[in-house]
Design an enzyme around this catalytic site. Structure first.
Site, short mmCIF file in Angstrom:
data_model
loop_
_atom_site.label_atom_id
_atom_site.label_comp_id
_atom_site.label_asym_id
_atom_site.label_seq_id
_atom_site.Cartn_x
_atom_site.Cartn_y
_atom_site.Cartn_z
N ASP A 13 -0.46 -46.81 -8.46
CA ASP A 13 0.67 -47.33 -7.70
C ASP A 13 2.02 -47.10 -8.38
O ASP A 13 2.96 -47.89 -8.24
CB ASP A 13 0.49 -48.84 -7.42
CG ASP A 13 -0.81 -49.12 -6.68
OD1 ASP A 13 -1.19 -48.28 -5.84
OD2 ASP A 13 -1.43 -50.16 -6.94
N LYS A 16 3.25 -42.16 -6.93
CA LYS A 16 2.80 -40.75 -6.86
C LYS A 16 3.01 -40.17 -5.46
O LYS A 16 3.35 -39.00 -5.31
CB LYS A 16 1.30 -40.65 -7.22
CG LYS A 16 0.97 -41.10 -8.62
CD LYS A 16 -0.52 -41.11 -8.86
CE LYS A 16 -1.28 -42.11 -8.03
NZ LYS A 16 -0.99 -43.50 -8.30
N GLY A 40 -3.83 -45.61 -2.22
CA GLY A 40 -2.92 -46.05 -1.17
C GLY A 40 -1.53 -45.60 -1.55
O GLY A 40 -0.97 -46.05 -2.55
N HIS A 41 -1.00 -44.66 -0.79
CA HIS A 41 0.31 -44.10 -1.11
C HIS A 41 1.28 -44.39 0.02
O HIS A 41 0.99 -44.08 1.18
CB HIS A 41 0.22 -42.59 -1.33
CG HIS A 41 -0.81 -42.20 -2.36
ND1 HIS A 41 -1.38 -40.97 -2.42
CD2 HIS A 41 -1.34 -42.91 -3.38
CE1 HIS A 41 -2.23 -40.92 -3.43
NE2 HIS A 41 -2.22 -42.09 -4.03
N GLN A 225 -4.80 -42.87 -8.27
CA GLN A 225 -5.00 -43.86 -9.36
C GLN A 225 -4.12 -43.50 -10.57
O GLN A 225 -3.10 -42.84 -10.39
CB GLN A 225 -6.48 -43.96 -9.75
CG GLN A 225 -7.37 -44.60 -8.67
CD GLN A 225 -7.87 -43.64 -7.62
OE1 GLN A 225 -8.35 -42.58 -7.92
NE2 GLN A 225 -7.75 -44.03 -6.35
P1 GDP Z 1 1.13 -44.54 -5.46
O1 GDP Z 1 -0.22 -45.12 -5.22
O2 GDP Z 1 1.32 -44.09 -6.86
O3 GDP Z 1 1.48 -43.46 -4.47
O4 GDP Z 1 2.17 -45.71 -5.25
P2 GDP Z 1 2.20 -46.76 -4.03
O5 GDP Z 1 2.74 -46.06 -2.84
O6 GDP Z 1 0.91 -47.46 -3.90
O7 GDP Z 1 3.20 -47.83 -4.60
C1 GDP Z 1 4.52 -47.53 -4.89
C2 GDP Z 1 5.45 -48.34 -3.96
O8 GDP Z 1 6.75 -48.31 -4.45
C3 GDP Z 1 5.52 -47.79 -2.55
O9 GDP Z 1 5.70 -48.86 -1.66
C4 GDP Z 1 6.78 -46.91 -2.58
O10 GDP Z 1 7.41 -46.80 -1.32
C5 GDP Z 1 7.63 -47.69 -3.53
N1 GDP Z 1 8.54 -46.90 -4.37
C6 GDP Z 1 8.35 -45.69 -4.95
N2 GDP Z 1 9.40 -45.37 -5.73
C7 GDP Z 1 10.27 -46.41 -5.65
C8 GDP Z 1 11.52 -46.69 -6.26
O11 GDP Z 1 12.06 -45.93 -7.06
N3 GDP Z 1 12.11 -47.88 -5.94
C9 GDP Z 1 11.56 -48.76 -5.07
N4 GDP Z 1 12.19 -49.89 -4.82
N5 GDP Z 1 10.37 -48.52 -4.48
C10 GDP Z 1 9.73 -47.37 -4.78
P1 IMO Z 2 -3.40 -45.33 -6.08
O1 IMO Z 2 -3.73 -43.89 -5.81
C1 IMO Z 2 -4.30 -49.08 -8.03
C2 IMO Z 2 -8.53 -49.98 -8.79
C3 IMO Z 2 -9.16 -51.11 -8.02
C4 IMO Z 2 -10.15 -51.60 -9.05
C5 IMO Z 2 -10.62 -50.32 -9.71
C6 IMO Z 2 -11.93 -49.77 -9.17
O2 IMO Z 2 -2.80 -46.02 -4.93
O3 IMO Z 2 -2.62 -45.46 -7.33
P2 IMO Z 2 -12.57 -48.51 -6.92
O4 IMO Z 2 -12.50 -48.96 -5.50
O5 IMO Z 2 -11.81 -47.28 -7.22
O6 IMO Z 2 -13.98 -48.43 -7.43
O7 IMO Z 2 -11.88 -49.72 -7.75
O8 IMO Z 2 -9.60 -49.38 -9.50
N1 IMO Z 2 -7.89 -48.94 -7.97
C7 IMO Z 2 -6.57 -48.79 -7.84
N2 IMO Z 2 -5.54 -49.52 -8.33
N3 IMO Z 2 -4.05 -47.97 -7.32
C8 IMO Z 2 -5.05 -47.22 -6.85
O9 IMO Z 2 -4.84 -46.02 -6.26
C9 IMO Z 2 -6.39 -47.63 -7.07
N4 IMO Z 2 -7.60 -47.13 -6.75
C10 IMO Z 2 -8.50 -47.93 -7.30
O10 IMO Z 2 -8.22 -52.08 -7.68
O11 IMO Z 2 -9.49 -52.36 -10.03
MG MG Z 3 -1.06 -46.89 -4.46
#
Ligand code: GDP
Ligand code: IMO
Ligand code: MG
Length: 425
Positions: A13, A16, A40-41, A225
């Site tokens: 999270d 990416k 989850g992106h 991840q």
């Molecule tokens: P990922 O799993 O690495 O793709 O990250 P996620 O999408 O799960 O979580 C990142 C969250 O932060 C998302 O809701 C993005 O829209 C948000 N985000 C990414 N970069 C920034 C930033 O520079 N500032 C803010 N406020 N939000 C950001």
């Molecule tokens: P992104 O791509 C954050 C965590 C789960 C749990 C552990 C194992 O959005 O960064 P799993 O279902 O993979 O066997 O769960 O890994 N986990 C993540 N945490 N971001 C993710 O993906 C994750 N994918 C799995 O919460 O702790």
């Molecule tokens: Mg994510």
């Protein structure tokens, strides 16, 4: 060779998805190489939000080829759900813009049920998985009873493997885990329907990627991840079941390691994690709560609150080493606005010495005490900055510390979720 890898440098999270979407402009091919719909992106373009789990983030930019590589755990039901949602948003997922490897291991309903039942059986020792069947799918892969996309493409092979597997799984589910037996016939029919819809997408994607590299195209490998969820280098067993580090690219996309040129680590300006497991710089207080609210730190996949803490440079340094990072993108600097002082962990005090790596044993990690350096905070106006020359001295100091401790340059920073809220240095 114009190849670039994007990996998470923390516990996932990090942003990416946003970074991949931002880099999609300069990419011809965007490839997922591990994980599945546990990812989850969230991507924001012109104020519109898109959520992706399994389909590469390059799909949002448009006009780019996307690839689901062999290392991915592929759930057909999740794939069609996601494609339908994207279609409603006007983004069509067709074989012209997406190829799926004939070697992906399939997630079947029994993997999801096993994930749920095994978590239940672990009781208070549960991992806190996303319950998408990821662990059980990879378990079968390595145990060599997995069902791959190429098997699904052949009715008889699929039917034979499914029935053989389910017979054994049902015994395990009912006798060991006290669950209910699952019905093979319904599962078989459902997957054979998926097969015909999937067929036009299925390719030997290693060949496709190799051709693109040879043609001088720009290929971007999108990680899911983060480093500390890596099956080998993460906080085992509180990890996911794949190699989330850059090493996963070669095996998970079917290319040689010498084909990788740049490795971009994405790191938040602070640290978060979902699920259980150790977290040395965790802020179980009002500052952590403040970061959670301002940064909207709630999971995209499960909606769970993300645990929040200070930036941990031991983690980033470990990430730099394990993935061979060539640069960092630091995201969410805007979220830290208004906090003063901002603390950064530069080392762990462990057994009377200072260490700069993440130890393997969770017992050892639990004993590590973060050593902090304090930084002066900055204000909300950073969200409006688009030119690196306008960055305040406080942010420069913060970024310089990251570079000095990790030895990796911070080339890009992000001050908002939108594609344009990105600054090149
Ligand atoms: P990922 O799993 O690495 O793709 O990250 P996620 O999408 O799960 O979580 C990142 C969250 O932060 C998302 O809701 C993005 O829209 C948000 N985000 C990414 N970069 C920034 C930033 O520079 N500032 C803010 N406020 N939000 C950001
Ligand atoms: P992104 O791509 C954050 C965590 C789960 C749990 C552990 C194992 O959005 O960064 P799993 O279902 O993979 O066997 O769960 O890994 N986990 C993540 N945490 N971001 C993710 O993906 C994750 N994918 C799995 O919460 O702790
Ligand atoms: Mg994510």
């Amino acid at each position: 060779m114009n190849t670039k890898v994007v990996v998470g440098a923390q516990w996932g999270d990090e942003g990416k998805g946003k970074v991949t979407d931002y880099l999609a402009e300069g990419s011809d091919l965007i490839v997922r190489f591990q994980g599945g719909n546990n990812a989850g992106h969230t991507i924001e373009v012109d104020g519109k939000q898109y959520k992706l789990q399994l389909i590469p983030s390059g799909i949002i930019y448009g006009g780019r080829m996307n690839v689901i590589g062999n290392g991915v755990a592929f759930d057909p039901a999740a794939f069609f759900r996601e494609a339908d949602t994207l279609a409603q948003a006007g983004i069509l997922v067709t074989p012209e813009v997406l190829a799926i490897s004939d070697r992906v291991n399939l997630i079947l309903p029994y993997h999801i049920e096993l994930d749920r039942l095994k978590e239940l059986a672990r009781g208070s020792q549960d991992i806190g998985t996303t319950k998408k069947g990821i662990g059980p799918c990879y378990t079968d892969k390595y145990e060599r009873s997995g069902i791959r996309m190429c098997d699904l493409m052949d009715r008889d092979t699929f039917s034979e493997k499914l029935n053989r597997n389910l017979e054994e799984k049902n015994r395990y589910i009912t006798l060991v885990l006290n669950g209910e037996a699952m019905d093979a016939a319904a599962m078989e029919q459902q997957y054979l329907e998926y097969a015909e819809r999937l067929r036009p997408f299925v390719k030997d994607t290693s060949v496709l990627i190799d051709q693109a590299i040879h043609a001088g195209k720009n290929v971007l490998f999108e990680g899911a991840q983060g480093m500390l969820l890596d099956i080998d280098y993460g906080t085992y067993p509180y990890v996911t079941s794949s190699n989330t580090t850059a090493g996963g690219v070669a095996a998970g996309a079917g290319i040689g390691p010498n084909r990788i040129r740049e490795v971009v680590g994405v790191a938040k300006a602070y640290t978060t994690r979902v699920g259980k497991g150790p977290f040395p710089t965790e802020l179980d207080n009002e500052i952590g709560e403040h970061i959670r609210q301002v940064g909207h730190e709630f999971g995209t996949v499960t909606g769970r609150s993300r645990r929040c803490g200070w930036l941990d440079l031991v983690i980033l340094k470990t990430s730099a080493r394990v993935s061979g990072l060539t640069s960092f993108v630091v995201t969410k600097l805007d979220t830290m606005a208004g906090i003063d002082p901002i603390r950064v962990c530069t080392g762990y005090e462990f057994n009377g010495t200072i260490i700069d790596y993440v130890p393997a044993s969770l017992k050892d990690l639990a004993q590590c005490q973060p050593v902090y350096r304090d930084f002066k905070g900055w204000d909300e106006s950073v969200a409006q900055i688009r030119d690196a020359r306008d960055l305040p001295a406080e942010i420069i100091d913060y970024l310089t510390c990251i570079e000095e401790v990790t030895g990796v340059p911070v080339k890009t920073i992000s001050v908002g979720p939108g594609r344009d809220e990105t600054i090149e240095r």
